[in-house]
Design an enzyme around this catalytic site. Structure first.
Site, PDB file in Angstrom:
ATOM      1  N   ASP A   8       0.872  -1.158   0.000  1.00 25.22           N
ATOM      2  CA  ASP A   8       0.000   0.000   0.000  1.00 25.22           C
ATOM      3  C   ASP A   8       0.917   1.219   0.000  1.00 25.22           C
ATOM      4  OD1 ASP A   8      -2.411   1.596   0.475  1.00 25.22           O
ATOM      5  OD2 ASP A   8      -1.585   1.863   2.480  1.00 25.22           O
ATOM      6  N   ARG A   9       0.429   2.358  -0.453  1.00 28.39           N
ATOM      7  CA  ARG A   9       1.292   3.539  -0.489  1.00 28.39           C
ATOM      8  C   ARG A   9       1.145   4.386   0.772  1.00 28.39           C
ATOM      9  NH1 ARG A   9       0.698   8.612  -4.582  1.00 28.39           N
ATOM     10  NH2 ARG A   9      -0.687   9.249  -2.896  1.00 28.39           N
ATOM     11  N   ASP A  10       0.030   5.087   0.885  1.00 25.60           N
ATOM     12  CA  ASP A  10      -0.163   6.052   1.968  1.00 25.60           C
ATOM     13  C   ASP A  10      -0.322   5.353   3.314  1.00 25.60           C
ATOM     14  OD1 ASP A  10      -0.166   8.130   0.025  1.00 25.60           O
ATOM     15  OD2 ASP A  10      -2.263   7.683  -0.414  1.00 25.60           O
ATOM     16  N   ARG A 107     -10.753  -1.624  -6.652  1.00 27.17           N
ATOM     17  CA  ARG A 107     -10.697  -0.874  -5.399  1.00 27.17           C
ATOM     18  C   ARG A 107     -10.581  -1.834  -4.222  1.00 27.17           C
ATOM     19  NH1 ARG A 107     -11.134   3.911  -3.183  1.00 27.17           N
ATOM     20  NH2 ARG A 107     -12.084   4.101  -1.130  1.00 27.17           N
ATOM     21  N   LYS A 134      -4.126  -0.826   6.605  1.00 31.61           N
ATOM     22  CA  LYS A 134      -5.580  -0.875   6.783  1.00 31.61           C
ATOM     23  C   LYS A 134      -6.099  -2.289   6.597  1.00 31.61           C
ATOM     24  CE  LYS A 134      -6.374   3.769   4.955  1.00 31.61           C
ATOM     25  NZ  LYS A 134      -6.936   4.534   3.831  1.00 31.61           N
TER      26      LYS A 134
END
Length: 183
Positions: A8-10, A107, A134
């Site tokens: 994941d990035r953020d 998504r 997350k």
């Protein structure tokens, strides 16, 4: 086929910033670039899979996303690190036009981005890891057939780690522990 590490990035690679669209607002999480470099040194493909609803909602455009990713590439290069591929899902139920899709296959928590990457880069999902901050990252990884790691950066401090194969303080620790198990 070869296994990969999906990131994941953020909140995983870089500090969490709402709707990150300006390169100068990008701040790498300490140790994350060096962690990517360790994966690169082992010949392990590193693939970023990121939801980008800000694009779908019209808050910023693809060119802004590309500028942030370019800046990330520059910061990674300072540590002799790189990302092999990037996949972004702009879809969201509050999106505009073609991006107004509540449950698009790409998504997260849907596994579409991981499945596309596996097909396009001949990756072995069963031998791969998905690392994120997350629950939706972990679910996407599981649904793609990967092992999953939760990092306690970004939103990770609030996530129940019981669904993860590995829980780590940050990407650096996660990569260290993943490499210790790597075939």
């Amino acid at each position: 086929m070869k296994p990969a590490v999906f990131l994941d990035r953020d909140g995983t690679l870089n500090e969490e910033v709402d709707y990150l669209s300006e390169p100068d607002r990008l701040a790498m999480i300490p140790g994350s670039a060096a962690a990517v470099a360790r994966l690169n040194a082992r010949g392990i493909p590193v693939v970023v899979v990121t939801n980008q609803s800000g694009i779908g909602r019209g808050k910023y455009g693809w060119q802004d996303f590309a500028a942030v990713m370019s800046r990330m590439g520059t910061l990674l290069a300072l540590e002799n690190a790189w990302i092999d591929a990037v996949y972004a899902a702009p879809h969201h139920e509050k999106g505009q036009g073609e991006y107004a899709v509540a449950d698009h296959p790409d998504r997260k928590p849907n596994p579409g981005m991981l499945l596309k990457a596996a097909e396009e880069h001949d990756l072995d999902l069963a031998g791969s890891w998905m690392v994120g901050d997350k629950a939706i990252d972990l679910e996407a990884g599981r649904r793609a057939g990967c092992r999953v790691a939760l990092v306690r950066t970004g939103y990770g401090v609030e996530v129940d780690g019981s669904m993860a194969d590995l829980v780590a303080a940050d990407l650096s620790e996660a990569v260290e522990r993943i490499l210790a198990q790597w075939p």
